[in-house]
Motif scaffolding. Structure first.
Motif, short mmCIF file in Angstrom:
data_model
loop_
_atom_site.label_atom_id
_atom_site.label_comp_id
_atom_site.label_asym_id
_atom_site.label_seq_id
_atom_site.Cartn_x
_atom_site.Cartn_y
_atom_site.Cartn_z
N ILE A 186 0.83 -1.21 0.00
CA ILE A 186 0.00 0.00 0.00
C ILE A 186 0.86 1.25 0.00
N ALA A 187 0.44 2.25 -0.77
CA ALA A 187 1.08 3.57 -0.78
C ALA A 187 0.11 4.57 -0.17
N TYR A 188 0.49 5.11 1.00
CA TYR A 188 -0.35 6.05 1.75
C TYR A 188 0.15 7.47 1.56
N PRO A 189 -0.75 8.45 1.56
CA PRO A 189 -0.31 9.84 1.63
C PRO A 189 0.22 10.14 3.03
N VAL A 190 1.14 11.08 3.13
CA VAL A 190 1.73 11.44 4.41
C VAL A 190 1.63 12.94 4.59
N THR A 191 1.21 13.36 5.79
CA THR A 191 1.25 14.77 6.15
C THR A 191 1.87 14.87 7.54
N THR A 192 1.77 16.02 8.19
CA THR A 192 2.39 16.20 9.50
C THR A 192 1.44 16.93 10.45
N LEU A 193 1.65 16.73 11.74
CA LEU A 193 0.87 17.42 12.76
C LEU A 193 1.22 18.91 12.79
N VAL A 194 0.19 19.74 12.89
CA VAL A 194 0.40 21.16 13.19
C VAL A 194 0.44 21.35 14.70
N ASP A 195 -0.49 20.69 15.39
CA ASP A 195 -0.57 20.80 16.85
C ASP A 195 0.12 19.60 17.51
N PRO A 196 0.86 19.83 18.59
CA PRO A 196 1.40 18.70 19.35
C PRO A 196 0.28 18.02 20.13
N LEU A 197 0.49 16.77 20.49
CA LEU A 197 -0.44 16.02 21.32
C LEU A 197 0.26 15.63 22.61
N ALA A 198 -0.33 15.98 23.74
CA ALA A 198 0.29 15.66 25.02
C ALA A 198 0.00 14.22 25.40
N ILE A 199 0.87 13.66 26.22
CA ILE A 199 0.63 12.32 26.75
C ILE A 199 -0.63 12.37 27.61
#
Length: 307
Positions: A186-199
């Motif tokens: 499978i070939a998936y699109p990739v992007t990135t987080l703008v907002d961090p996510l806390a534990i």
């Protein structure tokens, strides 16, 4: 005599006022009658369009269930052929797909301006960007950037391809070296987080989460985060909006992960991965849409399909 004349004048004025009031009432009643009939028709057609849209979603779910491999589709979105007649109107259906598959084997040395990834479709993928090939970045998958797409590559037998490749890309510290990939990976699109996510323990999702927009991502569905080491997590979202190159995800549920780990801004994001829940490899998603048509009324409905 003058008093009688004045009384006649007052009666004339009263008669004119009464005539104006009666005329206004008649016009109002006529308008209400006409518009109420039109409103009743509009309400009826709106309800019929809603039921047709819902019927279309059932039709599309059945059609997709009969498709043995969603991500081998040569078009995205997939669509029914023409209008489907039902009752007082018609419906049309389609499904958006969050990924595609390799049509030919990709060797680890295939890189540079002349290298291509042969796939079933490049529809809805950005004109340039990043894809993830294979399912798990910690066991054989890799990030690949591409500078272009084409619907007809000579190197792929005049089939769709991603072109101008850079292999073994690292994104925010996550990545793996170039590897061989088999046909049907499978070939998936990739992007990135703008907002961090806390534990988070217990696992509590924020009200919303922003990612850099990528047209291949579904308007509702599931995203996956994987740091290529110990942590991986899936996050479902019920709705989304797009503005200024940012996609805002709402109605979040944090699904998987070792205590819902922290994720930094810039971390790589893909649509839900096959086998992400320990399933059979057919753990795929698609977003079904149906448009019900009755007269001049159209009603659109969406449903996330999973298997």
């Amino acid at each position: 005599m003058n008093r009688r004349r004045r009384q006649h004048g007052m009666l004339l004025i009263a008669g004119i006022v009464l005539l104006v009031v009666v005329s206004a009432l008649v016009a109002s009643i006529a308008f209400i009658t006409a518009t109420s009939g039109s409103s009743a028709t509009d309400n009826l057609q709106s309800g019929q369009g809603l039921f047709l849209g819902d019927s279309g979603l059932e039709f599309e779910a059945r059609r997709m269930a009969q498709n043995l491999d969603w991500y081998r589709s040569g078009t995205d979105p997939t669509a029914t052929s023409g209008l489907q007649a039902l009752g007082a109107g018609t419906f049309t259906t389609s499904s958006n797909l969050p990924a595609t598959k390799l049509r030919r084997r990709l060797l680890s040395g295939a890189s540079g301006a002349g290298a291509v990834v042969c796939v079933y479709t490049v529809d809805r993928f950005p004109a340039s960007g990043t894809i993830q090939i294979d399912d798990d970045i910690s066991s054989g998958a890799e990030f690949v950037t591409y500078t272009g797409t084409t619907a007809s590559s000579a190197a792929c037998g005049n089939l769709p391809a991603f072109t101008g490749l850079t292999r073994g890309v690292v994104i925010a510290g996550t990545g793996a070296v170039a590897a061989n990939h088999s046909r049907d990976d499978i070939a998936y699109p990739v992007t990135t987080l703008v907002d961090p996510l806390a534990i988070s323990a217990p696992c509590v999702a924020p009200a919303q989460l922003r990612i850099n927009d990528n047209s291949k991502f579904l308007s509702s569905g599931t995203i996956s985060l994987d740091n290529g080491a110990a942590n991986a997590e899936d996050i479902s979202y019920a709705t989304s909006s797009r503005a200024g190159g940012v996609m805002t995800l709402n109605g979040l549920t944090r699904l998987l992960g070792a205590g819902c780990p922290a994720w930094a801004a810039g971390a790589p994001v893909t649509p839900q991965l096959a086998n992400s829940t320990g399933g059979s490899g057919n753990d795929n998603e698609a977003l079904a849409s149906a448009v019900g048509n009755v007269g001049s009324t159209q009603r659109t409905m969406n449903r996330l399909l999973q298997r």
